[in-house]
Scaffold this motif. Structure first.
Motif, PDB file in Angstrom:
ATOM      1  N   ALA A  69     -31.169  -3.243  19.446  1.00 38.20           N
ATOM      2  CA  ALA A  69     -31.130  -2.165  18.615  1.00 38.20           C
ATOM      3  C   ALA A  69     -30.499  -1.031  19.250  1.00 38.20           C
ATOM      4  O   ALA A  69     -29.635  -0.236  19.005  1.00 38.20           O
ATOM      5  N   LEU A  70     -30.944  -0.762  20.538  1.00 42.81           N
ATOM      6  CA  LEU A  70     -30.532   0.606  21.096  1.00 42.81           C
ATOM      7  C   LEU A  70     -29.213   0.504  21.662  1.00 42.81           C
ATOM      8  O   LEU A  70     -28.210   1.429  21.537  1.00 42.81           O
ATOM      9  N   PHE A  71     -28.650  -0.724  22.092  1.00 40.52           N
ATOM     10  CA  PHE A  71     -27.383  -1.143  22.357  1.00 40.52           C
ATOM     11  C   PHE A  71     -26.392  -0.967  20.842  1.00 40.52           C
ATOM     12  O   PHE A  71     -25.391  -0.160  21.112  1.00 40.52           O
ATOM     13  N   GLY A  72     -26.870  -1.290  19.935  1.00 45.16           N
ATOM     14  CA  GLY A  72     -26.074  -1.065  18.686  1.00 45.16           C
ATOM     15  C   GLY A  72     -25.983   0.250  18.342  1.00 45.16           C
ATOM     16  O   GLY A  72     -25.092   0.625  18.075  1.00 45.16           O
ATOM     17  N   LYS A  73     -26.878   1.006  18.366  1.00 48.36           N
ATOM     18  CA  LYS A  73     -26.923   2.389  18.032  1.00 48.36           C
ATOM     19  C   LYS A  73     -26.178   3.187  19.142  1.00 48.36           C
ATOM     20  O   LYS A  73     -25.362   4.317  18.728  1.00 48.36           O
ATOM     21  N   LEU A  74     -26.079   2.928  20.334  1.00 40.67           N
ATOM     22  CA  LEU A  74     -25.212   3.546  21.297  1.00 40.67           C
ATOM     23  C   LEU A  74     -23.674   3.580  21.032  1.00 40.67           C
ATOM     24  O   LEU A  74     -22.782   4.254  21.052  1.00 40.67           O
TER      25      LEU A  74
END
Length: 483
Positions: A69-74
């Motif tokens: 999720a963090l990778f997708g948001k960034l």
């Protein structure tokens, strides 16, 4: 009475979940109903069976939910997903609008971008392309599904999707299990899906069907609580976090935009094939590390390292395009929590059901299905994913209940666990796309279309194509073994 209780509990779970009730409450309630019909101790099943299984799922897979999720948001806030989508649009143009949407979705999701991030970026791009090309907007959801939710989720070797990670602790496999069969299955899904969409486009042109139609605003879909509840049982991103943080107005060059995706794939491969196999992990057998083994945790480790390395790379090369880095990081981290707990609750429900005496009837029925272990495994994952509307939830329930049994059968029949892995993952990604699936409901809301307008084409590209690929993998695997 026990079997009736299981059916009633499952029916209530599906009924109320489709209407937007929180799975966090529905799953334990449905589990307790099933346990009550069986005359089993309710509190013990809730605090020991249900919560024990849910906690185990979180302990195994929450790092992937968090970093994914963090990778997708960034990737979204840095403008990288938009840059990749724009690049595909420019290169392929309106004349190949469907192919541009499919390939853009495939590239970003295979590189580790969360499904719902891809939805919210691809939908506006697809809307403009389809309008310019005169293609009916009702075909948008099927094109996006084909690129984001079929072969890159379940078949393509090394995909960092949570579905591809779930069988690894059960079978001791890697994200690259059965790579040859996975590539063949991917080619079948992609080829069949593109053929169908081209056929649907040509039919629409012959009927002089207009390419324009009202389209819902993305913000409306994000703020829809029913969409949110359904979405968080389907994939690893909470849509409510989409508009938190700050999206860069300046897009990175395509090479920089694609670099983090390349890092995910390459580090996943290096960790799975070269680094971890050479690691002395005998210490994992000690009680302090849970008396486990490298084969049980290595697959998750590979995906986690790949995602972490890609996040560091992404931040380093896009620091000036992430002016609100802390807000973006917070939003990405928060986006992982509700999906992880929602799927864990489904897993807890499955654990209670599997612990009931009546479940022996279900287990014996599944194992008695003709065609051998591969066919019965495919049927089990299909049915459970269909009922829960969640590929990850259905897959984990099936493997929690039947994984050790299938490993025993595999040893008896000389079946490579990697083949079990690939069949289970592809099987979970077929009938999960029924109308109540959270990804389907969310995408239709984002695209502004309805089930009546767009669902039949989703069925063809996401269910029919996947079933054909699954059948091919079973036949080829049974005939030639794993490759």
């Amino acid at each position: 009475m026990g079997l009736i209780g299981i059916l009633i509990g499952l029916g209530l779970l599906v009924f109320f979940a489709f209407r937007g009730w929180s799975v966090l409450l529905l799953a334990p309630a449905a589990a307790l109903i099933a346990a009550a019909f069986a005359g089993e101790p309710l509190l013990a099943h809730w605090t020991q069976t249900f919560m024990g299984s849910a906690a185990q799922f979180l302990a195994q897979f929450f790092p992937i939910f968090l970093l994914g999720a963090l990778f997708g948001k960034l990737m979204e806030d840095s403008g990288s997903v938009a840059a990749i989508s724009g690049f595909m649009t420019k290169k392929l143009g309106a004349k190949r609008a469907i192919l541009a949407v499919v390939l853009a979705g495939a590239i970003v999701t295979y590189g580790g971008v969360s499904l719902f991030v891809a939805f919210f970026v691809l939908a506006p791009m697809a809307r403009a392309l389809f309008h310019d090309a005169g293609i009916p907007l009702r075909l948008m959801p099927a094109a996006i599904v084909l690129g984001t939710s079929t072969f890159t989720m379940s078949a393509l070797p090394g995909t960092p999707a949570i579905q591809n990670a779930i069988p690894m602790p059960f079978f001791g496999t890697t994200p690259f299990a059965a790579p040859g069969l996975g590539i063949i299955a991917s080619a079948i899904m992609l080829g069949f899906g593109l053929w169908w969409l081209r056929r649907a486009e040509n039919a629409a042109r012959r009927a002089d069907e207009s390419g324009g139609a009202p389209v819902a605003d993305v913000d409306t879909a994000v703020d829809n609580e029913r969409v949110r509840e359904l979405a968080t049982t389907a994939r690893e991103f909470d849509p409510a976090e989409i508009h938190r943080g700050h999206r860069s107005e300046a897009l990175p060059p395509i090479a920089l935009a694609a670099l983090p995706l390349i890092v995910v794939v390459s580090f996943n491969f290096l960790m799975s094939m070269f680094v971890l196999p050479r690691l002395n992990a005998a210490f994992l057998a000690e009680p302090r590390w849970g008396e486990t083994s490298l084969s049980a945790v290595g697959g998750v480790w590979a995906v986690v390292v790949a995602l972490f390395t890609a996040i560091v790379t992404l931040v380093f090369i896009n620091r000036q395009r992430l002016p609100a880095l802390r807000e973006s990081v917070d939003a990405g981290a928060n986006a992982s929590v509700l999906p992880a707990f929602s799927v864990a609750s489904l897993v807890g429900f499955g654990a209670v059901v599997a612990a009931l005496p009546a479940f022996a009837i279900v287990r014996d029925w599944v194992l008695s299905i003709g065609g051998g272990p591969l066919v019965s495994l495919a049927v089990a994952t299909n049915i459970l994913s269909a009922l829960t509307g969640s590929a990850s939830g259905g897959l984990t329930i099936a493997l929690d209940a039947l994984g050790p049994t299938y490993m025993t059968l595999a040893a008896q029949h000389g079946i490579d666990p990697a083949l079990l892995h690939r069949v289970a993952v592809i099987g979970s990604g077929t009938l999960d796309s029924l109308p109540h699936n959270g990804a389907v409901v969310s995408l239709l809301a984002v695209c502004g279309t309805t089930h009546r307008e767009s669902y039949f084409d989703i069925v063809m590209v996401a269910i029919v194509g996947a079933i054909i690929a699954l059948a091919a993998v079973i036949v080829l695997g049974s005939t030639f073994g794993t490759f």
